[in-house]
Design a protein around this motif. Sequence first.
Motif, PDB file in Angstrom:
ATOM      1  N   LEU A 245       0.831  -1.209   0.000  1.00 34.52           N
ATOM      2  CA  LEU A 245       0.000   0.000   0.000  1.00 34.52           C
ATOM      3  C   LEU A 245       0.867   1.261   0.000  1.00 34.52           C
ATOM      4  O   LEU A 245       0.572   2.229  -0.724  1.00 34.52           O
ATOM      5  N   ILE A 246       1.933   1.259   0.785  1.00 30.56           N
ATOM      6  CA  ILE A 246       2.814   2.433   0.855  1.00 30.56           C
ATOM      7  C   ILE A 246       3.480   2.690  -0.495  1.00 30.56           C
ATOM      8  O   ILE A 246       3.536   3.829  -0.972  1.00 30.56           O
ATOM      9  N   VAL A 247       3.971   1.632  -1.133  1.00 27.00           N
ATOM     10  CA  VAL A 247       4.663   1.796  -2.420  1.00 27.00           C
ATOM     11  C   VAL A 247       3.694   2.276  -3.503  1.00 27.00           C
ATOM     12  O   VAL A 247       4.026   3.160  -4.301  1.00 27.00           O
ATOM     13  N   LEU A 248       2.485   1.725  -3.535  1.00 28.42           N
ATOM     14  CA  LEU A 248       1.499   2.182  -4.517  1.00 28.42           C
ATOM     15  C   LEU A 248       1.140   3.644  -4.285  1.00 28.42           C
ATOM     16  O   LEU A 248       0.967   4.411  -5.246  1.00 28.42           O
TER      17      LEU A 248
ATOM     18  N   TYR B 290       4.381  -3.456  -8.244  1.00 28.70           N
ATOM     19  CA  TYR B 290       3.223  -4.229  -7.763  1.00 28.70           C
ATOM     20  C   TYR B 290       3.477  -5.728  -7.897  1.00 28.70           C
ATOM     21  O   TYR B 290       3.199  -6.505  -6.976  1.00 28.70           O
ATOM     22  N   LEU B 291       4.017  -6.143  -9.043  1.00 27.64           N
ATOM     23  CA  LEU B 291       4.278  -7.570  -9.258  1.00 27.64           C
ATOM     24  C   LEU B 291       5.356  -8.075  -8.301  1.00 27.64           C
ATOM     25  O   LEU B 291       5.257  -9.208  -7.778  1.00 27.64           O
TER      26      LEU B 291
ATOM     27  N   THR C  16       3.772  -8.350  -4.942  1.00 28.88           N
ATOM     28  CA  THR C  16       2.856  -9.490  -4.960  1.00 28.88           C
ATOM     29  C   THR C  16       3.620 -10.790  -4.784  1.00 28.88           C
ATOM     30  O   THR C  16       3.159 -11.713  -4.080  1.00 28.88           O
ATOM     31  N   LEU C  17       4.801 -10.871  -5.396  1.00 29.86           N
ATOM     32  CA  LEU C  17       5.657 -12.044  -5.192  1.00 29.86           C
ATOM     33  C   LEU C  17       6.073 -12.166  -3.729  1.00 29.86           C
ATOM     34  O   LEU C  17       6.105 -13.275  -3.173  1.00 29.86           O
ATOM     35  N   VAL C  18       6.366 -11.015  -3.094  1.00 33.40           N
ATOM     36  CA  VAL C  18       6.711 -11.035  -1.667  1.00 33.40           C
ATOM     37  C   VAL C  18       5.531 -11.553  -0.847  1.00 33.40           C
ATOM     38  O   VAL C  18       5.702 -12.341   0.101  1.00 33.40           O
TER      39      VAL C  18
ATOM     40  N   ILE D  87      -8.146  -0.824  -2.462  1.00 28.32           N
ATOM     41  CA  ILE D  87      -8.930  -1.953  -2.984  1.00 28.32           C
ATOM     42  C   ILE D  87      -8.017  -2.976  -3.654  1.00 28.32           C
ATOM     43  O   ILE D  87      -8.202  -4.197  -3.499  1.00 28.32           O
ATOM     44  N   ILE D  88      -7.008  -2.491  -4.392  1.00 31.84           N
ATOM     45  CA  ILE D  88      -6.066  -3.414  -5.050  1.00 31.84           C
ATOM     46  C   ILE D  88      -5.313  -4.246  -4.015  1.00 31.84           C
ATOM     47  O   ILE D  88      -5.166  -5.473  -4.177  1.00 31.84           O
TER      48      ILE D  88
END
Length: 402
Positions: A40-43, A276-277, A280-282, A372-373
Amino acid sequence: MNTSFYIAKRYLFSKSSNNAINIMSFIASGGVIVASAALLIVLSIFAGLKEYSLDFSNFTDPDLKILPLRGKSFLLSDNELKTLNSIEGLAVISNIIEERVVIKSENKNLLATLKGVDENYQYVTQIDSMVSQGSWFAPGNNDVVSGMGVSNNLSFGLFNFLKPLTIYVPKPGKGQGSSLNSYFNSEVVTNVGLFSVNENLDNEYIFSDIEMARRLLNYEPQQLSALEFKLETSADEDAVRDAIEANFPNKFLVKNREQLNDALFKMLNTENLAVYLIFTLVIIIALFNVIGAIIMMILDRKKSLNTLFNLGAEPKMIKAIFFFQGTLMTILSGIAGIVIGLIIIFTQLQFEWIMLTSDFPYPVNLKLSDVIIVMGTIFGLGIIASKLASQRITKDLIKTVA
Protein backbone atom coordinates in the motif's frame (compact mmCIF):
# COMPACT_ATOMS: atom_id res chain seq x y z
CA MET A 1 -20.72 -24.04 7.31
CA ASN A 2 -21.41 -22.07 10.51
CA THR A 3 -19.98 -24.87 12.64
CA SER A 4 -16.78 -24.94 10.56
CA PHE A 5 -16.44 -21.16 10.81
CA TYR A 6 -17.02 -21.21 14.57
CA ILE A 7 -14.40 -23.92 15.14
CA ALA A 8 -11.97 -22.11 12.81
CA LYS A 9 -12.28 -18.95 14.94
CA ARG A 10 -11.64 -20.95 18.11
CA TYR A 11 -8.58 -22.58 16.58
CA LEU A 12 -7.26 -19.24 15.28
CA PHE A 13 -7.42 -17.38 18.59
CA SER A 14 -6.42 -20.25 20.87
CA LYS A 15 -2.79 -21.01 21.57
CA SER A 16 -1.30 -24.35 20.72
CA SER A 17 0.42 -26.43 23.36
CA ASN A 18 3.37 -26.54 20.98
CA ASN A 19 5.23 -23.22 21.27
CA ALA A 20 6.94 -23.69 17.89
CA ILE A 21 3.57 -23.67 16.13
CA ASN A 22 2.61 -20.44 17.94
CA ILE A 23 5.87 -18.83 16.78
CA MET A 24 5.32 -20.05 13.22
CA SER A 25 1.77 -18.64 13.19
CA PHE A 26 3.08 -15.31 14.50
CA ILE A 27 5.75 -15.19 11.77
CA ALA A 28 3.18 -16.06 9.08
CA SER A 29 0.81 -13.30 10.24
CA GLY A 30 3.67 -10.83 10.59
CA GLY A 31 4.86 -11.52 7.05
CA VAL A 32 1.41 -10.80 5.62
CA ILE A 33 1.10 -7.63 7.71
CA VAL A 34 4.46 -6.27 6.56
CA ALA A 35 3.88 -7.22 2.92
CA SER A 36 0.42 -5.66 2.73
CA ALA A 37 1.57 -2.46 4.47
CA ALA A 38 4.59 -2.20 2.15
CA LEU A 39 2.47 -2.76 -0.97
CA LEU A 40 0.00 0.00 0.00
CA ILE A 41 2.81 2.43 0.86
CA VAL A 42 4.66 1.80 -2.42
CA LEU A 43 1.50 2.18 -4.52
CA SER A 44 0.76 5.47 -2.72
CA ILE A 45 4.30 6.67 -3.36
CA PHE A 46 4.01 6.00 -7.10
CA ALA A 47 0.60 7.68 -7.15
CA GLY A 48 2.22 10.67 -5.44
CA LEU A 49 5.06 10.75 -7.96
CA LYS A 50 2.58 10.61 -10.84
CA GLU A 51 0.51 13.43 -9.35
CA TYR A 52 3.65 15.48 -8.71
CA SER A 53 4.81 14.96 -12.30
CA LEU A 54 1.40 16.03 -13.59
CA ASP A 55 1.37 19.11 -11.33
CA PHE A 56 4.93 19.97 -12.31
CA SER A 57 3.96 19.85 -15.98
CA ASN A 58 1.46 22.66 -15.25
CA PHE A 59 4.39 25.02 -15.58
CA THR A 60 5.11 24.05 -19.18
CA ASP A 61 2.11 22.20 -20.61
CA PRO A 62 -1.44 23.41 -21.29
CA ASP A 63 -4.63 21.69 -20.20
CA LEU A 64 -5.34 20.83 -23.84
CA LYS A 65 -3.34 21.22 -27.03
CA ILE A 66 -4.47 20.77 -30.61
CA LEU A 67 -2.02 19.82 -33.35
CA PRO A 68 -2.54 19.39 -37.09
CA LEU A 69 -3.66 15.91 -38.03
CA ARG A 70 -1.38 16.06 -41.07
CA GLY A 71 1.72 18.14 -41.67
CA LYS A 72 3.44 20.65 -39.41
CA SER A 73 0.99 23.54 -39.59
CA PHE A 74 -2.59 24.48 -40.32
CA LEU A 75 -4.60 27.57 -41.29
CA LEU A 76 -7.11 28.87 -38.77
CA SER A 77 -9.71 31.25 -40.18
CA ASP A 78 -11.49 33.95 -38.20
CA ASN A 79 -14.72 31.94 -38.25
CA GLU A 80 -12.93 28.86 -36.91
CA LEU A 81 -11.38 30.97 -34.14
CA LYS A 82 -14.84 32.27 -33.24
CA THR A 83 -16.09 28.69 -33.11
CA LEU A 84 -13.29 27.77 -30.71
CA ASN A 85 -14.01 30.78 -28.52
CA SER A 86 -17.66 29.75 -28.33
CA ILE A 87 -16.85 26.31 -26.88
CA GLU A 88 -17.90 26.24 -23.24
CA GLY A 89 -15.07 25.55 -20.83
CA LEU A 90 -12.21 27.20 -22.73
CA ALA A 91 -10.79 30.06 -20.66
CA VAL A 92 -7.71 31.14 -22.67
CA ILE A 93 -6.42 30.25 -26.15
CA SER A 94 -2.78 30.74 -27.14
CA ASN A 95 -1.44 30.62 -30.72
CA ILE A 96 1.78 28.65 -31.20
CA ILE A 97 4.38 28.43 -33.96
CA GLU A 98 7.01 25.78 -33.32
CA GLU A 99 9.89 24.54 -35.46
CA ARG A 100 13.36 23.09 -35.29
CA VAL A 101 16.03 25.74 -35.81
CA VAL A 102 19.79 26.23 -35.73
CA ILE A 103 21.09 28.70 -33.15
CA LYS A 104 24.50 30.25 -33.72
CA SER A 105 26.59 32.02 -31.09
CA GLU A 106 30.03 33.07 -32.36
CA ASN A 107 31.56 29.84 -33.69
CA LYS A 108 29.14 27.48 -31.95
CA ASN A 109 25.98 26.01 -33.47
CA LEU A 110 23.16 24.13 -31.78
CA LEU A 111 20.04 22.41 -33.09
CA ALA A 112 17.09 23.41 -30.90
CA THR A 113 13.34 24.05 -30.99
CA LEU A 114 12.01 27.57 -31.38
CA LYS A 115 8.58 28.09 -29.86
CA GLY A 116 6.90 31.32 -30.89
CA VAL A 117 4.09 32.25 -28.49
CA ASP A 118 1.62 35.12 -28.14
CA GLU A 119 0.83 37.21 -25.06
CA ASN A 120 -1.80 34.69 -23.87
CA TYR A 121 0.81 31.97 -23.39
CA GLN A 122 1.68 33.17 -19.88
CA TYR A 123 -1.95 32.60 -18.87
CA VAL A 124 -2.14 29.16 -20.44
CA THR A 125 1.04 27.89 -18.73
CA GLN A 126 3.27 29.13 -15.94
CA ILE A 127 6.55 28.98 -17.85
CA ASP A 128 7.34 32.62 -17.00
CA SER A 129 7.47 31.67 -13.31
CA MET A 130 10.30 29.24 -14.13
CA VAL A 131 12.55 32.02 -15.45
CA SER A 132 15.41 31.93 -12.96
CA GLN A 133 17.49 34.73 -14.51
CA GLY A 134 16.33 37.80 -16.37
CA SER A 135 12.65 38.11 -17.31
CA TRP A 136 10.07 36.99 -19.86
CA PHE A 137 10.25 38.80 -23.20
CA ALA A 138 7.90 41.59 -24.19
CA PRO A 139 5.84 41.05 -27.36
CA GLY A 140 6.71 42.78 -30.61
CA ASN A 141 10.51 42.47 -30.60
CA ASN A 142 13.34 40.02 -31.22
CA ASP A 143 13.93 39.08 -27.61
CA VAL A 144 14.04 35.40 -26.64
CA VAL A 145 14.06 33.33 -23.45
CA SER A 146 16.34 30.31 -23.57
CA GLY A 147 16.68 27.12 -21.61
CA MET A 148 19.59 26.93 -19.21
CA GLY A 149 21.03 23.99 -21.15
CA VAL A 150 20.91 25.88 -24.45
CA SER A 151 22.70 28.79 -22.76
CA ASN A 152 25.41 26.53 -21.34
CA ASN A 153 25.97 24.70 -24.63
CA LEU A 154 26.40 27.93 -26.60
CA SER A 155 28.11 29.89 -23.80
CA PHE A 156 25.86 32.93 -23.80
CA GLY A 157 24.11 34.82 -21.04
CA LEU A 158 21.70 37.72 -20.67
CA PHE A 159 21.78 40.89 -22.79
CA ASN A 160 25.15 39.90 -24.22
CA PHE A 161 25.26 42.32 -27.17
CA LEU A 162 28.90 41.47 -27.86
CA LYS A 163 27.91 37.87 -28.64
CA PRO A 164 24.65 38.14 -30.62
CA LEU A 165 22.53 35.06 -31.23
CA THR A 166 21.41 34.24 -34.74
CA ILE A 167 18.58 31.82 -35.47
CA TYR A 168 18.58 30.03 -38.82
CA VAL A 169 15.79 28.10 -40.55
CA PRO A 170 16.19 26.42 -43.96
CA LYS A 171 14.21 28.05 -46.75
CA PRO A 172 11.79 25.85 -48.67
CA GLY A 173 12.49 25.41 -52.38
CA LYS A 174 14.74 23.71 -54.90
CA GLY A 175 17.94 24.51 -56.73
CA GLN A 176 21.26 25.96 -55.72
CA GLY A 177 21.77 29.27 -53.97
CA SER A 178 24.53 31.79 -54.35
CA SER A 179 25.00 32.56 -50.63
CA LEU A 180 24.06 31.48 -47.15
CA ASN A 181 21.06 33.80 -47.25
CA SER A 182 19.77 31.84 -50.23
CA TYR A 183 19.48 28.71 -48.12
CA PHE A 184 18.40 30.07 -44.74
CA ASN A 185 16.11 32.63 -43.20
CA SER A 186 17.73 34.22 -40.18
CA GLU A 187 16.95 36.54 -37.29
CA VAL A 188 19.38 38.18 -34.87
CA VAL A 189 17.92 37.96 -31.36
CA THR A 190 18.73 39.08 -27.82
CA ASN A 191 18.42 36.65 -24.94
CA VAL A 192 16.61 38.37 -22.05
CA GLY A 193 15.87 35.40 -19.78
CA LEU A 194 16.90 31.89 -18.80
CA PHE A 195 14.46 29.25 -17.59
CA SER A 196 15.12 26.02 -15.74
CA VAL A 197 12.44 23.31 -15.72
CA ASN A 198 14.03 19.95 -16.48
CA GLU A 199 16.94 18.65 -18.51
CA ASN A 200 14.91 17.91 -21.64
CA LEU A 201 13.28 21.33 -21.86
CA ASP A 202 16.37 23.23 -20.73
CA ASN A 203 18.48 21.66 -23.49
CA GLU A 204 15.83 21.89 -26.19
CA TYR A 205 13.66 25.01 -26.14
CA ILE A 206 14.01 28.70 -26.85
CA PHE A 207 10.90 30.92 -26.67
CA SER A 208 10.20 34.00 -28.79
CA ASP A 209 7.38 36.28 -29.84
CA ILE A 210 5.08 34.57 -32.34
CA GLU A 211 5.48 37.33 -34.94
CA MET A 212 9.22 36.87 -35.08
CA ALA A 213 8.74 33.11 -35.52
CA ARG A 214 6.22 33.81 -38.28
CA ARG A 215 8.70 36.01 -40.16
CA LEU A 216 11.46 33.47 -39.72
CA LEU A 217 9.36 30.62 -41.12
CA ASN A 218 7.54 32.67 -43.78
CA TYR A 219 4.19 31.61 -42.32
CA GLU A 220 0.96 33.22 -43.47
CA PRO A 221 -0.88 35.47 -40.97
CA GLN A 222 -3.36 32.71 -40.02
CA GLN A 223 -0.88 29.81 -40.20
CA LEU A 224 -0.07 28.10 -36.89
CA SER A 225 1.69 25.01 -35.59
CA ALA A 226 -0.62 24.44 -32.61
CA LEU A 227 -3.19 25.95 -30.27
CA GLU A 228 -2.88 25.59 -26.50
CA PHE A 229 -5.80 25.97 -24.11
CA LYS A 230 -6.35 26.84 -20.49
CA LEU A 231 -9.63 25.35 -19.25
CA GLU A 232 -11.98 26.93 -16.79
CA THR A 233 -11.76 25.51 -13.28
CA SER A 234 -15.18 23.85 -13.50
CA ALA A 235 -14.76 22.64 -17.09
CA ASP A 236 -15.11 18.99 -18.06
CA GLU A 237 -12.01 18.11 -20.07
CA ASP A 238 -13.69 15.26 -21.94
CA ALA A 239 -16.66 17.47 -22.88
CA VAL A 240 -14.35 20.21 -24.19
CA ARG A 241 -12.35 17.66 -26.17
CA ASP A 242 -15.53 16.19 -27.66
CA ALA A 243 -16.75 19.67 -28.62
CA ILE A 244 -13.48 20.48 -30.41
CA GLU A 245 -13.52 17.20 -32.30
CA ALA A 246 -17.19 17.66 -33.21
CA ASN A 247 -16.62 21.18 -34.59
CA PHE A 248 -13.40 20.27 -36.41
CA PRO A 249 -13.74 16.66 -37.59
CA ASN A 250 -10.60 15.07 -39.02
CA LYS A 251 -8.60 18.29 -38.75
CA PHE A 252 -6.96 18.38 -35.33
CA LEU A 253 -5.26 15.97 -32.96
CA VAL A 254 -6.34 16.87 -29.40
CA LYS A 255 -4.04 15.98 -26.50
CA ASN A 256 -4.30 16.58 -22.78
CA ARG A 257 -1.41 17.12 -20.38
CA GLU A 258 -0.91 13.43 -19.69
CA GLN A 259 -0.85 12.58 -23.41
CA LEU A 260 1.69 15.34 -24.01
CA ASN A 261 3.93 13.58 -21.48
CA ASP A 262 3.04 10.04 -22.52
CA ALA A 263 6.63 8.76 -22.33
CA LEU A 264 6.94 9.91 -18.71
CA PHE A 265 3.62 8.44 -17.66
CA LYS A 266 4.23 5.18 -19.51
CA MET A 267 7.49 4.89 -17.57
CA LEU A 268 5.74 5.63 -14.25
CA ASN A 269 2.91 3.19 -15.02
CA THR A 270 5.40 0.49 -16.05
CA GLU A 271 7.43 1.00 -12.88
CA ASN A 272 4.22 0.95 -10.86
CA LEU A 273 3.19 -2.37 -12.42
CA ALA A 274 6.68 -3.83 -11.92
CA VAL A 275 6.73 -2.82 -8.25
CA TYR A 276 3.22 -4.23 -7.76
CA LEU A 277 4.28 -7.57 -9.26
CA ILE A 278 7.44 -7.65 -7.12
CA PHE A 279 5.52 -6.99 -3.91
CA THR A 280 2.86 -9.49 -4.96
CA LEU A 281 5.66 -12.04 -5.19
CA VAL A 282 6.71 -11.04 -1.67
CA ILE A 283 3.12 -11.59 -0.52
CA ILE A 284 3.09 -15.02 -2.18
CA ILE A 285 6.30 -15.93 -0.34
CA ALA A 286 4.74 -14.71 2.91
CA LEU A 287 1.67 -16.86 2.23
CA PHE A 288 3.87 -19.94 1.97
CA ASN A 289 4.44 -19.37 5.69
CA VAL A 290 0.67 -19.30 6.13
CA ILE A 291 0.38 -22.62 4.28
CA GLY A 292 3.14 -24.09 6.44
CA ALA A 293 1.50 -22.78 9.63
CA ILE A 294 -1.88 -24.28 8.67
CA ILE A 295 -0.32 -27.66 7.87
CA MET A 296 1.48 -27.62 11.23
CA MET A 297 -1.82 -26.79 12.95
CA ILE A 298 -3.49 -29.69 11.15
CA LEU A 299 -0.80 -32.08 12.39
CA ASP A 300 -0.94 -30.58 15.90
CA ARG A 301 -4.71 -31.07 16.16
CA LYS A 302 -4.94 -34.61 14.75
CA LYS A 303 -6.52 -35.93 17.95
CA SER A 304 -9.22 -33.24 17.87
CA LEU A 305 -9.84 -33.92 14.21
CA ASN A 306 -10.19 -37.64 14.90
CA THR A 307 -12.73 -36.87 17.62
CA LEU A 308 -14.71 -34.64 15.25
CA PHE A 309 -14.61 -37.38 12.62
CA ASN A 310 -15.88 -39.99 15.09
CA LEU A 311 -18.69 -37.62 16.06
CA GLY A 312 -19.84 -37.58 12.43
CA ALA A 313 -17.92 -34.70 10.87
CA GLU A 314 -17.18 -35.28 7.20
CA PRO A 315 -13.64 -34.65 5.80
CA LYS A 316 -15.20 -31.84 3.75
CA MET A 317 -16.28 -30.09 6.95
CA ILE A 318 -12.85 -30.52 8.54
CA LYS A 319 -11.20 -29.11 5.40
CA ALA A 320 -13.56 -26.14 5.66
CA ILE A 321 -12.41 -25.52 9.25
CA PHE A 322 -8.78 -25.02 8.23
CA PHE A 323 -9.76 -23.21 5.05
CA PHE A 324 -11.63 -20.66 7.15
CA GLN A 325 -8.80 -20.52 9.66
CA GLY A 326 -6.23 -19.70 7.00
CA THR A 327 -8.56 -17.24 5.29
CA LEU A 328 -9.29 -15.46 8.59
CA MET A 329 -5.59 -15.31 9.42
CA THR A 330 -4.81 -13.76 6.03
CA ILE A 331 -7.72 -11.30 6.08
CA LEU A 332 -7.04 -10.08 9.63
CA SER A 333 -3.30 -9.79 8.94
CA GLY A 334 -4.00 -7.99 5.66
CA ILE A 335 -6.36 -5.53 7.36
CA ALA A 336 -3.77 -4.91 10.09
CA GLY A 337 -1.12 -4.26 7.43
CA ILE A 338 -3.42 -1.88 5.54
CA VAL A 339 -4.16 0.02 8.76
CA ILE A 340 -0.43 0.33 9.48
CA GLY A 341 0.17 1.49 5.91
CA LEU A 342 -2.63 4.07 6.20
CA ILE A 343 -1.14 5.40 9.44
CA ILE A 344 2.31 5.79 7.84
CA ILE A 345 0.83 7.49 4.76
CA PHE A 346 -1.31 9.88 6.83
CA THR A 347 1.62 10.82 9.06
CA GLN A 348 3.72 11.59 5.97
CA LEU A 349 0.92 13.74 4.57
CA GLN A 350 0.41 15.50 7.88
CA PHE A 351 3.92 15.85 9.30
CA GLU A 352 6.12 15.41 6.16
CA TRP A 353 8.70 13.43 8.12
CA ILE A 354 10.41 12.05 4.98
CA MET A 355 11.85 14.76 2.74
CA LEU A 356 12.85 14.44 -0.92
CA THR A 357 14.94 17.59 -0.63
CA SER A 358 15.56 19.92 2.28
CA ASP A 359 12.35 21.84 1.56
CA PHE A 360 10.23 19.34 -0.39
CA PRO A 361 8.46 16.34 1.23
CA TYR A 362 8.36 12.97 -0.46
CA PRO A 363 5.12 12.96 -2.49
CA VAL A 364 2.47 10.40 -1.54
CA ASN A 365 -1.12 10.19 -2.67
CA LEU A 366 -3.61 7.87 -1.02
CA LYS A 367 -6.15 6.52 -3.49
CA LEU A 368 -9.13 4.32 -2.69
CA SER A 369 -8.32 2.21 -5.75
CA ASP A 370 -4.89 1.34 -4.28
CA VAL A 371 -6.49 0.22 -1.01
CA ILE A 372 -8.93 -1.95 -2.98
CA ILE A 373 -6.07 -3.41 -5.05
CA VAL A 374 -4.10 -4.32 -1.91
CA MET A 375 -7.16 -5.84 -0.24
CA GLY A 376 -8.08 -7.79 -3.36
CA THR A 377 -4.52 -9.09 -3.75
CA ILE A 378 -4.15 -10.14 -0.11
CA PHE A 379 -7.60 -11.69 0.19
CA GLY A 380 -7.46 -13.45 -3.19
CA LEU A 381 -4.03 -14.97 -2.64
CA GLY A 382 -4.91 -15.78 0.98
CA ILE A 383 -7.98 -17.77 -0.09
CA ILE A 384 -5.90 -19.70 -2.63
CA ALA A 385 -3.20 -20.45 -0.03
CA SER A 386 -5.81 -21.57 2.54
CA LYS A 387 -7.46 -23.81 -0.04
CA LEU A 388 -4.14 -25.45 -0.90
CA ALA A 389 -3.29 -26.05 2.75
CA SER A 390 -6.71 -27.46 3.65
CA GLN A 391 -6.48 -29.98 0.81
CA ARG A 392 -3.77 -31.77 2.80
CA ILE A 393 -6.52 -33.19 5.04
CA THR A 394 -7.57 -36.72 4.06
CA LYS A 395 -9.63 -39.40 5.75
CA ASP A 396 -6.49 -41.47 6.37
CA LEU A 397 -4.78 -38.49 8.06
CA ILE A 398 -7.79 -37.94 10.33
CA LYS A 399 -7.97 -41.58 11.37
CA THR A 400 -4.25 -41.76 12.10
CA VAL A 401 -3.86 -40.53 15.66
CA ALA A 402 -0.34 -39.98 16.90
